[in-house]
Motif scaffolding. Structure first.
Motif, mmCIF file in Angstrom:
data_model
loop_
_atom_site.group_PDB
_atom_site.id
_atom_site.type_symbol
_atom_site.label_atom_id
_atom_site.label_comp_id
_atom_site.label_asym_id
_atom_site.label_seq_id
_atom_site.Cartn_x
_atom_site.Cartn_y
_atom_site.Cartn_z
ATOM 1 N N ASP A 113 0.836 -1.195 0.000
ATOM 2 C CA ASP A 113 0.000 0.000 0.000
ATOM 3 C C ASP A 113 0.878 1.255 0.000
ATOM 4 O O ASP A 113 1.726 1.433 0.873
ATOM 5 C CB ASP A 113 -0.904 0.002 1.235
ATOM 6 N N GLY A 114 0.679 2.128 -0.987
ATOM 7 C CA GLY A 114 1.465 3.355 -1.075
ATOM 8 C C GLY A 114 2.898 3.143 -1.528
ATOM 9 O O GLY A 114 3.718 4.053 -1.422
ATOM 10 N N MET A 115 3.199 1.981 -2.063
ATOM 11 C CA MET A 115 4.576 1.614 -2.411
ATOM 12 C C MET A 115 4.921 2.098 -3.823
ATOM 13 O O MET A 115 4.944 1.327 -4.782
ATOM 14 C CB MET A 115 4.769 0.099 -2.298
ATOM 15 N N GLY A 116 5.186 3.393 -3.941
ATOM 16 C CA GLY A 116 5.571 3.959 -5.219
ATOM 17 C C GLY A 116 6.978 3.574 -5.613
ATOM 18 O O GLY A 116 7.722 2.935 -4.857
ATOM 19 N N VAL A 117 7.382 3.994 -6.810
ATOM 20 C CA VAL A 117 8.702 3.642 -7.318
ATOM 21 C C VAL A 117 9.803 4.189 -6.414
ATOM 22 O O VAL A 117 10.794 3.506 -6.132
ATOM 23 C CB VAL A 117 8.869 4.154 -8.759
ATOM 24 N N SER A 118 9.652 5.419 -5.926
ATOM 25 C CA SER A 118 10.686 5.979 -5.050
ATOM 26 C C SER A 118 10.776 5.199 -3.742
ATOM 27 O O SER A 118 11.869 5.041 -3.188
ATOM 28 C CB SER A 118 10.397 7.456 -4.768
ATOM 29 N N THR A 119 9.658 4.694 -3.255
ATOM 30 C CA THR A 119 9.677 3.871 -2.036
ATOM 31 C C THR A 119 10.408 2.561 -2.284
ATOM 32 O O THR A 119 11.193 2.098 -1.445
ATOM 33 C CB THR A 119 8.245 3.597 -1.551
ATOM 34 N N VAL A 120 10.174 1.949 -3.438
ATOM 35 C CA VAL A 120 10.873 0.710 -3.785
ATOM 36 C C VAL A 120 12.376 0.955 -3.860
ATOM 37 O O VAL A 120 13.184 0.195 -3.307
ATOM 38 C CB VAL A 120 10.345 0.142 -5.119
ATOM 39 N N VAL A 121 12.776 2.025 -4.525
ATOM 40 C CA VAL A 121 14.207 2.326 -4.686
ATOM 41 C C VAL A 121 14.859 2.598 -3.328
ATOM 42 O O VAL A 121 15.926 2.053 -3.014
ATOM 43 C CB VAL A 121 14.408 3.521 -5.629
ATOM 44 N N ALA A 122 14.232 3.448 -2.525
ATOM 45 C CA ALA A 122 14.799 3.772 -1.215
ATOM 46 C C ALA A 122 14.883 2.527 -0.333
ATOM 47 O O ALA A 122 15.862 2.335 0.407
ATOM 48 C CB ALA A 122 13.965 4.850 -0.534
ATOM 49 N N SER A 123 13.874 1.662 -0.409
ATOM 50 C CA SER A 123 13.867 0.439 0.406
ATOM 51 C C SER A 123 14.912 -0.554 -0.069
ATOM 52 O O SER A 123 15.521 -1.267 0.731
ATOM 53 C CB SER A 123 12.472 -0.193 0.373
ATOM 54 N N ARG A 124 15.104 -0.612 -1.376
ATOM 55 C CA ARG A 124 16.154 -1.467 -1.937
ATOM 56 C C ARG A 124 17.519 -1.047 -1.392
ATOM 57 O O ARG A 124 18.325 -1.878 -0.969
ATOM 58 C CB ARG A 124 16.111 -1.344 -3.448
ATOM 59 N N ILE A 125 17.773 0.252 -1.380
ATOM 60 C CA ILE A 125 19.044 0.766 -0.868
ATOM 61 C C ILE A 125 19.154 0.493 0.629
ATOM 62 O O ILE A 125 20.196 0.025 1.125
ATOM 63 C CB ILE A 125 19.173 2.275 -1.155
ATOM 64 N N TYR A 126 18.074 0.765 1.353
ATOM 65 C CA TYR A 126 18.072 0.573 2.803
ATOM 66 C C TYR A 126 18.321 -0.889 3.164
ATOM 67 O O TYR A 126 19.134 -1.197 4.044
ATOM 68 C CB TYR A 126 16.728 1.036 3.370
ATOM 69 N N GLU A 127 17.629 -1.791 2.477
ATOM 70 C CA GLU A 127 17.777 -3.215 2.781
ATOM 71 C C GLU A 127 19.205 -3.679 2.549
ATOM 72 O O GLU A 127 19.784 -4.420 3.352
ATOM 73 C CB GLU A 127 16.808 -4.026 1.917
ATOM 74 N N GLY A 128 19.822 -3.215 1.461
ATOM 75 C CA GLY A 128 21.203 -3.583 1.194
ATOM 76 C C GLY A 128 22.151 -3.016 2.232
ATOM 77 O O GLY A 128 23.054 -3.718 2.711
ATOM 78 N N GLN A 129 21.942 -1.758 2.592
ATOM 79 C CA GLN A 129 22.804 -1.137 3.592
ATOM 80 C C GLN A 129 22.675 -1.821 4.950
ATOM 81 O O GLN A 129 23.662 -1.954 5.678
ATOM 82 C CB GLN A 129 22.491 0.348 3.698
ATOM 83 N N GLN A 130 21.486 -2.272 5.293
ATOM 84 C CA GLN A 130 21.291 -2.981 6.561
ATOM 85 C C GLN A 130 22.053 -4.301 6.578
ATOM 86 O O GLN A 130 22.490 -4.769 7.634
ATOM 87 C CB GLN A 130 19.806 -3.241 6.809
ATOM 88 N N ARG A 131 22.234 -4.892 5.412
ATOM 89 C CA ARG A 131 22.976 -6.161 5.316
ATOM 90 C C ARG A 131 24.462 -5.954 5.069
ATOM 91 O O ARG A 131 25.224 -6.920 4.978
ATOM 92 C CB ARG A 131 22.384 -7.034 4.200
ATOM 93 N N GLY A 132 24.871 -4.691 4.914
ATOM 94 C CA GLY A 132 26.275 -4.408 4.698
ATOM 95 C C GLY A 132 26.746 -4.620 3.278
ATOM 96 O O GLY A 132 27.946 -4.820 3.038
ATOM 97 N N VAL A 133 25.804 -4.592 2.312
ATOM 98 C CA VAL A 133 26.190 -4.724 0.908
ATOM 99 C C VAL A 133 25.837 -3.431 0.183
ATOM 100 O O VAL A 133 25.246 -2.516 0.753
ATOM 101 C CB VAL A 133 25.470 -5.927 0.245
ATOM 102 N N ASP A 134 26.214 -3.370 -1.077
ATOM 103 C CA ASP A 134 25.947 -2.174 -1.866
ATOM 104 C C ASP A 134 24.444 -2.003 -2.057
ATOM 105 O O ASP A 134 23.791 -2.804 -2.737
ATOM 106 C CB ASP A 134 26.637 -2.296 -3.220
ATOM 107 N N GLY A 135 23.899 -0.973 -1.457
ATOM 108 C CA GLY A 135 22.454 -0.781 -1.527
ATOM 109 C C GLY A 135 21.944 -0.358 -2.879
ATOM 110 O O GLY A 135 20.872 -0.784 -3.322
ATOM 111 N N GLU A 136 22.709 0.469 -3.579
ATOM 112 C CA GLU A 136 22.228 1.007 -4.844
ATOM 113 C C GLU A 136 22.012 -0.083 -5.898
ATOM 114 O O GLU A 136 21.072 -0.009 -6.704
ATOM 115 C CB GLU A 136 23.205 2.064 -5.375
ATOM 116 N N SER A 137 22.859 -1.093 -5.915
ATOM 117 C CA SER A 137 22.713 -2.168 -6.902
ATOM 118 C C SER A 137 21.952 -3.368 -6.340
ATOM 119 O O SER A 137 21.829 -4.397 -7.010
ATOM 120 C CB SER A 137 24.089 -2.629 -7.389
#
Length: 498
Positions: free
Chosen positions: A69-93
């Protein structure tokens, strides 16, 4: 010999006497460093994988609709980066689970009467194929919000009801109240999304015979009633005497249990203990209102199942029907985090939603199960500035690694919102984020315009899919088209549905 012949002979002699022209030197080889570049190689690997994807053209036994719900493209991108950073990997890719699905599209989310939809009209478009007015659920655009009388003759069938009519099972799972707009869009038909319980309705609407959403869930005919309903919202099912909000004094949970082998559960342990082989319809209400945010789980989440746990249990319960099932899984609090201008909550809820998608993908067979992941609408979350690669997504923006300040002399965060409670109040100036903990679970990102709650936004949202019929997810489509994909994947033609 003619004069022309003499000229030709002289020319041939001159050419033959001329020294031979030197052969051109071969061009120097072009040096191409690209094949050794990591990005280039990743692109080659992506192409090789894409070339192996073949459309699954068979019929779907099961359809699972995931809705962030409310999961726009910018939310997906930001969450992708956040999830990667939380795991200690490159968030952007990095990539969330559903971003790896092979078929994608963009969905146009406007409603029947507005440029920007709400969740009621959004889910109605997806589950019925009909766009309607904001605030309305399961009725056509001829219905008027908050008008009980307009419900007559405007009901439209949902994909879950269609599945039930064909002998399949159906369920809904959510992190919100089970009577909230999105889950209600699977089973309810109402002129006003907020009529979740009779205590939420005006007396004239009750007197006119309009049913609240909780009653519609419990009182649906046996052939159409959901087989699994998991989420929050216990207050709409119980009377005041049992800490509920029903004005009619009824205990709808007790009425649910009148069905053969029915179960009513209120904790994660009770849900886990259910034996699918011995259990009939299941109602699980794990909170009086919405379920807690994932960041609140250490304090408020004891006894509350995760979205992944609810989704996978729902698959187990529904799978006992040999004809198949329909299941909605909603990450409902993604939207609620954004309404607060609270990116930490938005991103953590999206990550949990991604985990639920992966947990279900690990259980189902995509040869007979269509999985669609989408959103009903976007939100005003913006990723802006030129923060350095791997800079914290919840941190301050920069100019390619250098600190940057806005015209008011203050820095700004990578993430911000167009509207909402993070905006300046009373003509005042915005807060200075460098003096606050932007990673705190209660931090509100800056907004341009102050509103009590951040407004939705109207850009297209992503659609991700795999399984039978998923190849039909491509291009830029109407939100209401998603219903047609699901109906077609099942093999339910219009004649059979009548």
């Amino acid at each position: 010999m003619t004069r022309a012949s003499l000229f030709l002979a002289a020319a041939l002699v001159a050419v033959s006497a001329a020294p031979a022209l030197a052969a051109p030197k071969p061009a120097a080889p072009v040096t191409n460093a690209a094949p050794g570049d990591a990005y280039y190689q990743a692109g080659q690997a992506a192409l090789a994988k894409a070339l192996t994807v073949n459309p699954r053209t068979g019929k779907a036994k099961n359809v699972i609709l995931f809705l962030g719900d409310g999961m726009g493209v910018s939310t997906v991108v930001a969450s992708r980066i956040y999830e990667g950073q939380q795991r200690g990997v490159d968030g952007e890719s990095n990539a969330l689970s559903f971003e790896k699905l092979p078929w994608t599209a963009l969905s146009k989310t406007y409603s029947h009467d507005t440029q920007v939809t709400d969740s009621a009209a959004g889910i109605t478009a997806i589950t019925t194929g009909v766009k309607t007015r904001n605030k309305v659920i399961g009725l056509s655009g001829a219905a008027k919000p908050e008008s009980c009388a307009s419900e007559a003759g405007t009901r439209v069938e949902t994909i879950a009801e269609l599945a039930k009519a064909h002998g399949l099972s159906a369920g809904a799972v959510t992190t919100t109240r089970i009577t909230h707009a999105t889950p209600a869009g699977v089973y309810a038909h109402t002129a006003y999304r907020d009529w979740e319980g009779d205590g939420d309705m005006p007396t004239d609407a009750v007197a006119a015979g309009c049913k609240d959403i909780a009653r519609q869930l419990v009182e649906a005919p046996a052939g159409l009633r959901l087989d699994v309903a998991l989420g929050g919202g216990r207050s709409r099912f119980l009377p005041d005497a049992k800490d509920g909000k029903r004005a009619d004094g009824r205990d709808l949970t007790a009425e649910w249990l009148k069905a053969p082998n029915a179960a009513y559960v209120t904790t994660d342990a009770e849900l886990a203990a259910l034996d699918p082989a011995k259990t009939g319809p299941v109602l699980g209400l794990f909170a009086s209102e919405h379920l807690p945010y994932e960041v609140e789980r250490p304090v408020l989440g004891q006894g509350v199942p995760t979205l992944a746990a609810m989704a996978t249990k729902a698959v187990d319960l529904l799978s006992k029907n040999p004809k198949g099932y329909f299941l909605l899984v909603e990450g409902g609090k993604i939207d609620m985090g954004s309404h607060l201008n609270n990116a930490k909550r938005t991103l953590t809820e999206t990550v949990e939603f991604s985990k639920a998608v992966q947990a279900v993908l690990d259980k189902v067979n995509l040869d007979d199960t269509l999985v669609i992941v989408t959103a009903d609408h976007s939100h005003g979350l913006v990723i802006s500035g030129y923060a350095a690669r791997n800079a914290p997504i919840l941190g301050l923006a920069g100019n390619e690694g250098e600190p940057v300040v806005a015209g008011d002399g203050k820095p700004y965060t990578v993430l911000s919102f167009a509207t909402g409670p993070g905006g300046p109040e009373g003509g005042g100036s915005r807060a200075d984020p460098s003096k606050e903990d932007t990673d705190d679970i209660d931090y509100h990102q800056n907004a341009v315009a102050n509103l009590p709650s951040s407004a939705h936004s109207g850009e297209d949202v992503g659609v991700f899919a795999d399984g039978p019929g998923s190849y039909l997810v491509h291009g830029v489509v109407e939100e209401s088209y998603l219903y047609q994909i699901m109906r077609h994947a099942y093999g339910f033609d219009e004649a059979a549905a009548k």
